[in-house]
Design a protein around this motif. Structure first.
Motif, PDB file in Angstrom:
ATOM      1  N   HIS A   1     -14.270   8.993   2.541  1.00 47.28           N
ATOM      2  CA  HIS A   1     -13.317   9.871   3.219  1.00 47.28           C
ATOM      3  C   HIS A   1     -13.972  11.195   3.632  1.00 47.28           C
ATOM      4  O   HIS A   1     -14.993  11.600   3.101  1.00 47.28           O
ATOM      5  CB  HIS A   1     -12.125  10.154   2.309  1.00 47.28           C
TER       6      HIS A   1
ATOM      7  N   HIS B   1      -5.935   5.873   5.002  1.00 45.89           N
ATOM      8  CA  HIS B   1      -7.392   5.915   4.825  1.00 45.89           C
ATOM      9  C   HIS B   1      -8.130   5.890   6.152  1.00 45.89           C
ATOM     10  O   HIS B   1      -9.075   6.659   6.370  1.00 45.89           O
ATOM     11  CB  HIS B   1      -7.844   4.745   3.944  1.00 45.89           C
ATOM     12  N   GLU B   2      -7.688   5.021   7.053  1.00 47.83           N
ATOM     13  CA  GLU B   2      -8.428   4.852   8.300  1.00 47.83           C
ATOM     14  C   GLU B   2      -8.418   6.105   9.165  1.00 47.83           C
ATOM     15  O   GLU B   2      -9.277   6.259  10.046  1.00 47.83           O
ATOM     16  CB  GLU B   2      -7.879   3.662   9.101  1.00 47.83           C
TER      17      GLU B   2
ATOM     18  N   GLU C   1       0.823  -1.208   0.000  1.00 43.74           N
ATOM     19  CA  GLU C   1       0.000   0.000   0.000  1.00 43.74           C
ATOM     20  C   GLU C   1       0.861   1.264   0.000  1.00 43.74           C
ATOM     21  O   GLU C   1       2.021   1.248   0.404  1.00 43.74           O
ATOM     22  CB  GLU C   1      -0.922   0.014   1.225  1.00 43.74           C
ATOM     23  N   TYR C   2       0.260   2.379  -0.451  1.00 43.15           N
ATOM     24  CA  TYR C   2       0.862   3.714  -0.407  1.00 43.15           C
ATOM     25  C   TYR C   2       2.203   3.766  -1.149  1.00 43.15           C
ATOM     26  O   TYR C   2       3.216   4.227  -0.623  1.00 43.15           O
ATOM     27  CB  TYR C   2       1.017   4.185   1.046  1.00 43.15           C
TER      28      TYR C   2
ATOM     29  N   LYS D   1      -5.619  15.458  -0.765  1.00 45.27           N
ATOM     30  CA  LYS D   1      -5.253  14.701  -1.964  1.00 45.27           C
ATOM     31  C   LYS D   1      -5.242  15.583  -3.207  1.00 45.27           C
ATOM     32  O   LYS D   1      -4.517  15.301  -4.167  1.00 45.27           O
ATOM     33  CB  LYS D   1      -6.206  13.515  -2.145  1.00 45.27           C
TER      34      LYS D   1
ATOM     35  N   GLU E   1     -17.596  11.559  -3.884  1.00 46.28           N
ATOM     36  CA  GLU E   1     -16.817  11.397  -2.665  1.00 46.28           C
ATOM     37  C   GLU E   1     -17.269  12.388  -1.590  1.00 46.28           C
ATOM     38  O   GLU E   1     -17.369  12.038  -0.409  1.00 46.28           O
ATOM     39  CB  GLU E   1     -15.330  11.590  -2.981  1.00 46.28           C
TER      40      GLU E   1
ATOM     41  N   TYR F   1      -8.996   9.003   7.962  1.00 44.34           N
ATOM     42  CA  TYR F   1      -9.901   9.972   7.339  1.00 44.34           C
ATOM     43  C   TYR F   1     -11.263   9.367   6.996  1.00 44.34           C
ATOM     44  O   TYR F   1     -12.002   9.923   6.203  1.00 44.34           O
ATOM     45  CB  TYR F   1      -9.238  10.542   6.071  1.00 44.34           C
ATOM     46  N   TRP F   2     -11.592   8.211   7.614  1.00 42.43           N
ATOM     47  CA  TRP F   2     -12.928   7.669   7.408  1.00 42.43           C
ATOM     48  C   TRP F   2     -13.958   8.591   8.055  1.00 42.43           C
ATOM     49  O   TRP F   2     -13.707   9.176   9.115  1.00 42.43           O
ATOM     50  CB  TRP F   2     -13.087   6.289   8.034  1.00 42.43           C
TER      51      TRP F   2
ATOM     52  N   TYR G   1      -9.730  15.099   3.741  1.00 41.57           N
ATOM     53  CA  TYR G   1      -8.941  14.171   2.918  1.00 41.57           C
ATOM     54  C   TYR G   1      -8.957  14.607   1.455  1.00 41.57           C
ATOM     55  O   TYR G   1      -7.915  14.580   0.776  1.00 41.57           O
ATOM     56  CB  TYR G   1      -9.500  12.759   3.065  1.00 41.57           C
TER      57      TYR G   1
ATOM     58  N   THR H   1      -7.425   8.634  -5.067  1.00 38.62           N
ATOM     59  CA  THR H   1      -7.639   8.050  -3.738  1.00 38.62           C
ATOM     60  C   THR H   1      -6.585   6.987  -3.424  1.00 38.62           C
ATOM     61  O   THR H   1      -5.528   7.300  -2.905  1.00 38.62           O
ATOM     62  CB  THR H   1      -9.060   7.490  -3.629  1.00 38.62           C
ATOM     63  N   TRP H   2      -6.840   5.725  -3.748  1.00 36.84           N
ATOM     64  CA  TRP H   2      -5.917   4.649  -3.381  1.00 36.84           C
ATOM     65  C   TRP H   2      -4.710   4.595  -4.312  1.00 36.84           C
ATOM     66  O   TRP H   2      -4.802   4.909  -5.501  1.00 36.84           O
ATOM     67  CB  TRP H   2      -6.639   3.306  -3.421  1.00 36.84           C
TER      68      TRP H   2
END
Length: 305
Positions: free
Chosen positions: A244, A299-300, A85-86, A252, A238, A302-303, A248, A118-119
């Motif tokens: 998010h 991500h977690e 990830e990232y 981004k 979004e 900014y949920w 966030y 995003t991801w």
């Protein structure tokens, strides 16, 4: 179900600066689109080397790092790296890649000027240990959303993907109901009668809708296959539905602007390319660019609660 045939349009990023209206319509209808020659030459070599370094770090034992994710190898039965990830935070060439003008112009064509990146992840099949990826959707369009614009991934292939390792897709399944998709995913085994394989070469890209059904069989003697995924979402979707927070989205946006500027300065960026101009409008307009404080906005954190 009988064998199907789909005439996949030839999209050459070396010969055009954006997908055409016809190519965009194919994507909207079928849920995927193949683009050739997106990463070439020195840039491809740099990206391959950077992602190889991450792969080797994970294979050497990164189980304690939550950004490195593992599955069980089909032959060894041991933990095998399957995802990192990232990747933008971990690699400068991956920052430059996010600013790729063909990709961003095509995303804007499909999602509008207020799109959000995003991801960012690398998904891989380890040599001789390819883990089956069952039929699935990456995610669902939020309940209550009537905006027809697609949410999708841009998948950059760093290795050849032949019939042993390539993605299989079910064309048009992005338009299926939740019940139809779940029924298909519950069928036993990795059957492909209603699907098509999508072989790829290094530097090629697949756009795939998050709701198109896709997967890949387990490998047996397969080579390494590394694919980098960047996801994009229309900002309006979004902002209204998440997942998010609005903070966030702003963070981004500035990260994307930074990556576009980095691409302008990269000596290996393809000669003659016209940089993308990211100009969100309305409530998403940017008053002045800000230097990102980081490139890994977990991500977690900014949920929406």
């Amino acid at each position: 179900m009988g064998t199907i045939h789909v005439d996949i349009p030839f999209v050459d990023a070396a010969a055009q600066d954006c997908i055409t209206d016809e190519q965009a319509q194919f994507f909207l209808d079928n849920g995927f689109l193949v683009v050739r020659n997106v990463i070439v030459g020195e840039e491809l070599e740099l990206v391959q080397a950077e992602m190889q370094a991450l792969y080797e770090k994970g294979e050497a034992g990164g189980e304690g790092d939550p950004d490195y994710m593992y599955g069980t190898g089909v032959k060894s039965g041991q933990p095998v790296l399957r995802r990192v990830e990232y990747v933008i935070e971990k690699s400068d060439p991956m920052k430059v890649l996010l600013g790729h003008p063909f990709i961003l112009r095509s995303v804007e064509k499909l999602q509008g000027s207020n799109f959000i990146a995003t991801w960012d992840s690398m998904v891989l099949k380890a040599p001789n240990e390819g883990i089956i990826v069952p039929w699935h959707r990456d995610a669902a369009v939020p309940d209550g959303c009537t905006d027809p614009r697609p949410i999708f991934n841009v998948d950059f292939y760093l290795d050849e993907a032949d019939l042993k390792t390539c993605l299989w897709v079910i064309p048009g399944s992005n338009k299926w109901s939740k019940e139809e998709a779940e029924k298909r995913c519950k069928e036993p085994g990795f059957t492909t009668e209603d699907a098509i394989p999508v072989p790829m070469q290094p530097g090629d890209v697949i756009f795939h809708n998050i709701e198109v059904l896709h997967g890949s069989p387990s490998g047996d003697g397969n080579p390494l296959r590394r694919t980098v995924y960047y996801e994009f979402r229309p900002g309006e979707i979004e902002a209204e539905f998440g997942p998010h927070t609005l903070e966030y989205l702003s963070l981004k946006q500035h990260l994307l602007l930074d990556c576009i500027e980095r691409r302008k300065r990269a000596p290996y960026a393809q000669q003659g390319e016209t940089p993308f101009s990211y100009k969100p409008k309305g409530a998403f307009a940017i008053a002045a660019p800000k230097q990102p404080s980081q490139y890994r906005y977990a991500h977690e954190e900014y949920w929406r609660r």
